[in-house]
Design an enzyme around this catalytic site. Structure first.
Site, short mmCIF file in Angstrom:
data_model
loop_
_atom_site.label_atom_id
_atom_site.label_comp_id
_atom_site.label_asym_id
_atom_site.label_seq_id
_atom_site.Cartn_x
_atom_site.Cartn_y
_atom_site.Cartn_z
CG LEU A 14 16.19 36.73 -11.62
CD1 LEU A 14 16.16 35.87 -12.88
CD2 LEU A 14 16.36 35.85 -10.40
CG HIS A 15 20.07 42.52 -10.12
ND1 HIS A 15 21.01 42.66 -11.11
CD2 HIS A 15 18.93 43.03 -10.62
CE1 HIS A 15 20.45 43.24 -12.17
NE2 HIS A 15 19.18 43.47 -11.89
CB ALA A 16 22.74 40.30 -5.13
#
Length: 97
Positions: A14-16
């Site tokens: 759960l990044h960018a």
């Protein structure tokens, strides 16, 4: 408390972009959703900064939740569970986009 478990499937966790897509979906529900992984406290799933800094890597099992107090009679438990399932499905489908 309505809850739903899901697995983060996005290759970067759960990044960018995956985090932004998820947080946008949470905010569209209008519900105060929390996201928690084992061994840590929950964070506000509607906050991009909190979600990105909480470190939810690919393969991480998370629990989405809404407190009973937050529902406060405005939404049925069934509708809250349905919203959490939908958000969980989104997390689990991001590995295929």
């Amino acid at each position: 408390m309505p809850t739903h478990k899901a697995v983060v499937t996005a290759a970067i966790g759960l990044h960018a972009r995956p985090a932004a897509v998820f947080v946008r979906a949470v905010n569209e529900t209008g519900l105060p959703v929390t996201i928690t992984k084992e061994g840590s406290g929950g964070v506000d799933a509607g906050s991009l900064l909190q979600v990105m800094t909480a470190d939810f890597p690919q393969g991480c099992e998370v629990e989405l939740g809404i407190s009973e107090a937050a529902l406060n009679g405005h939404l049925s438990r069934e509708k809250a569970e349905e919203a959490l399932r939908s958000l969980g499905d989104l997390l689990e489908s991001q590995g295929t986009v």
